[in-house]
Design a protein around this motif. Structure first.
Motif, mmCIF file in Angstrom:
data_model
loop_
_atom_site.group_PDB
_atom_site.id
_atom_site.type_symbol
_atom_site.label_atom_id
_atom_site.label_comp_id
_atom_site.label_asym_id
_atom_site.label_seq_id
_atom_site.Cartn_x
_atom_site.Cartn_y
_atom_site.Cartn_z
ATOM 1 N N LEU A 162 45.571 37.153 41.303
ATOM 2 C CA LEU A 162 45.473 37.772 39.990
ATOM 3 C C LEU A 162 44.004 37.841 39.565
ATOM 4 O O LEU A 162 43.211 36.971 39.900
ATOM 5 C CB LEU A 162 46.274 36.970 38.967
ATOM 6 C CG LEU A 162 47.801 37.051 39.077
ATOM 7 C CD1 LEU A 162 48.448 36.073 38.102
ATOM 8 C CD2 LEU A 162 48.304 38.457 38.813
ATOM 9 N N GLY A 163 43.664 38.853 38.837
ATOM 10 C CA GLY A 163 42.299 38.991 38.344
ATOM 11 C C GLY A 163 41.530 40.061 39.095
ATOM 12 O O GLY A 163 41.761 40.316 40.284
ATOM 13 N N LYS A 164 40.598 40.676 38.383
ATOM 14 C CA LYS A 164 39.815 41.754 38.975
ATOM 15 C C LYS A 164 38.955 41.273 40.127
ATOM 16 O O LYS A 164 38.724 42.006 41.090
ATOM 17 C CB LYS A 164 38.943 42.381 37.882
ATOM 18 C CG LYS A 164 38.147 43.589 38.326
ATOM 19 C CD LYS A 164 37.509 44.284 37.130
ATOM 20 C CE LYS A 164 36.573 43.366 36.389
ATOM 21 N NZ LYS A 164 35.853 44.071 35.295
ATOM 22 N N HIS A 165 38.485 40.011 40.068
ATOM 23 C CA HIS A 165 37.611 39.502 41.125
ATOM 24 C C HIS A 165 38.349 39.321 42.449
ATOM 25 O O HIS A 165 37.718 39.128 43.484
ATOM 26 C CB HIS A 165 36.989 38.172 40.688
ATOM 27 C CG HIS A 165 37.993 37.092 40.437
ATOM 28 N ND1 HIS A 165 38.749 37.023 39.279
ATOM 29 C CD2 HIS A 165 38.397 36.051 41.202
ATOM 30 C CE1 HIS A 165 39.540 35.983 39.337
ATOM 31 N NE2 HIS A 165 39.358 35.376 40.494
ATOM 32 N N ASN A 166 39.684 39.361 42.413
ATOM 33 C CA ASN A 166 40.476 39.217 43.642
ATOM 34 C C ASN A 166 41.048 40.546 44.127
ATOM 35 O O ASN A 166 41.950 40.551 44.971
ATOM 36 C CB ASN A 166 41.634 38.241 43.403
ATOM 37 C CG ASN A 166 41.227 36.797 43.611
ATOM 38 O OD1 ASN A 166 40.454 36.484 44.519
ATOM 39 N ND2 ASN A 166 41.712 35.916 42.767
ATOM 40 N N SER A 167 40.551 41.655 43.601
ATOM 41 C CA SER A 167 41.121 42.953 43.969
ATOM 42 C C SER A 167 40.961 43.245 45.453
ATOM 43 O O SER A 167 41.890 43.723 46.118
ATOM 44 C CB SER A 167 40.478 44.063 43.136
ATOM 45 O OG SER A 167 39.063 44.060 43.299
ATOM 46 N N ASN A 168 39.788 42.950 46.016
ATOM 47 C CA ASN A 168 39.585 43.176 47.450
ATOM 48 C C ASN A 168 40.472 42.266 48.280
ATOM 49 O O ASN A 168 41.077 42.701 49.267
ATOM 50 C CB ASN A 168 38.114 42.948 47.820
ATOM 51 C CG ASN A 168 37.200 44.033 47.299
ATOM 52 O OD1 ASN A 168 37.638 45.166 47.093
ATOM 53 N ND2 ASN A 168 35.942 43.705 47.069
ATOM 54 N N ALA A 169 40.550 41.001 47.886
ATOM 55 C CA ALA A 169 41.387 40.046 48.620
ATOM 56 C C ALA A 169 42.840 40.482 48.607
ATOM 57 O O ALA A 169 43.543 40.409 49.626
ATOM 58 C CB ALA A 169 41.241 38.649 48.025
ATOM 59 N N ARG A 170 43.321 40.940 47.461
ATOM 60 C CA ARG A 170 44.713 41.396 47.355
ATOM 61 C C ARG A 170 44.978 42.550 48.318
ATOM 62 O O ARG A 170 46.002 42.586 49.007
ATOM 63 C CB ARG A 170 44.998 41.811 45.915
ATOM 64 C CG ARG A 170 46.470 42.081 45.628
ATOM 65 C CD ARG A 170 46.659 42.522 44.182
ATOM 66 N NE ARG A 170 46.013 41.617 43.258
ATOM 67 C CZ ARG A 170 44.975 41.948 42.481
ATOM 68 N NH1 ARG A 170 44.485 43.174 42.527
ATOM 69 N NH2 ARG A 170 44.452 41.067 41.659
ATOM 70 N N GLN A 171 44.047 43.476 48.384
ATOM 71 C CA GLN A 171 44.214 44.618 49.281
ATOM 72 C C GLN A 171 44.207 44.184 50.742
ATOM 73 O O GLN A 171 45.034 44.631 51.536
ATOM 74 C CB GLN A 171 43.099 45.630 49.033
ATOM 75 C CG GLN A 171 43.177 46.879 49.897
ATOM 76 C CD GLN A 171 42.054 47.854 49.599
ATOM 77 O OE1 GLN A 171 41.257 47.650 48.696
ATOM 78 N NE2 GLN A 171 41.990 48.920 50.372
#
Length: 338
Positions: A162-171
């Motif tokens: 969760l969170g914008k800083h984890n957007s790459n990790a989520r993808q």
């Protein structure tokens, strides 16, 4: 340790111990950017390798390893290997205290590998399905179990990223999950066959379990590296606009001061008009006296792990509780289908 228990242990081990350790290595100022990433990746790889090695050792050799043949071995090769090994492990020639058990295990491995139907079940679904002694494996139930596994980890991945800083990790994590799911389903349905040279003594079921065991390391590696490399472009643009706005206010204020000076004259004594050159020199001196940060000096990189992720531990407790619930649902489904 069963697959479900191993998955639960991996979850807690990586979330509660490994992830904080990698956070410590990646903390801004502790190491350089390159060294921090190198140390964190090396730690994740080392832990995953040791943990996987211990799990494989605890699991023991499979039937192919026990028979010292490859996954694509023919019936003739299996017979030759069995004849050779039975002479070594036969209780009459083997002085070991476990000679009877060792020979019985060898005989069982030989029987399974010589039976093409049993061998196929063993390769695709593992010894647990083989012990159920059913004539036909219900592939629908197997796929339901696979779906539950990926749904549980998908929910955990979403909660952990969760969170914008984890957007790459989520993808990255969801891309890896989709790729792993496609390969697993195709292997279970025999849409693809493993080449003989690729880990020749391991079954398809063991390779699938290996992927499941390595997934927590992959997930946490993506979380750490993704957050560390995160670039907050929106924040950078806001900071840039703020810096430009402050500069604009300083320039306007200096211009107003100079305009007032021109109108009132150059200073004390008889009023005299100020020349344009004097006005520009005064403006330059005025701006040089201000500590104004140039927009290009604004740091666009996040400081390792943004403050936005340092929230209450309530999210972590909720995540752990949700995983435990999903684990018992998954375990109950497996028990019901057994």
């Amino acid at each position: 340790m069963g697959d479900s228990e191993s998955s639960l242990f991996s979850f807690f081990f990586y979330v509660l111990f490994v992830y904080p350790a990698t956070n410590w290595l990646l903390k801004p100022g502790r190491f350089s950017r390159t060294k921090g990433l190198t140390y964190a990746i090396s730690l994740l790889v080392a832990i995953a390798a040791v943990k996987t090695g211990l799990e494989l050792k605890e699991q023991g050799p499979n039937y192919y390893q026990l028979m010292k043949v490859g996954r694509s071995a023919t019936a003739l090769e299996i017979k030759r290997s069995y004849k050779k090994m039975s002479l070594e492990l036969h209780p009459d020639k083997n002085p070991s205290a476990t000679a009877l058990d060792d020979f019985a295990t060898l005989k069982n491995a030989y029987d399974v590998l010589m039976d093409m139907d049993a061998r196929e079940v063993y390769d695709r679904f593992g010894p647990e399905k083989l012990k159920q002694k059913v004539a036909v494996i219900d592939e629908y139930k197997v796929l339901v179990e696979v779906a539950i596994f990926y749904a549980a980890w998908g929910i955990m991945t979403w909660m952990l990223t969760l969170g914008k800083h984890n957007s790459n990790a989520r993808q990255w994590v969801f891309t890896g999950m989709i790729a792993m799911l496609v390969v697993e389903v195709m292997m279970l349905l025999k849409e693809i066959e493993l080449p003989a040279w690729f880990l020749p003594a391991m079954t398809a079921h063991e390779l699938i379990q290996l992927g499941h065991n390595l997934f927590p390391a992959f997930l946490n590696g993506c979380r750490c590296i993704g957050a560390y490399l995160f670039v907050d472009l929106d924040g950078h643009q806001r900071a840039l606009l703020g810096a430009l706005h402050e500069q604009n206010k300083e320039v306007l204020r200096a211009l107003r001061d100079i305009q007032t000076s021109i109108q009132n004259g150059g200073g004390a004594g008889p009023a005299r008009p100020m020349s344009v050159g004097d006005a520009m020199r005064n403006l330059e001196a005025e701006l040089e006296g201000k500590d104004i940060k140039h927009p290009s000096e604004v740091n666009i990189f996040s400081d390792g792990f943004p403050d936005g992720k340092k929230k209450s531990n309530a999210n972590l407790y909720l995540m752990i509780g949700g995983y435990i619930v999903l684990y018992y649902i998954f375990a109950g489904n497996q028990a019901a289908s057994a």
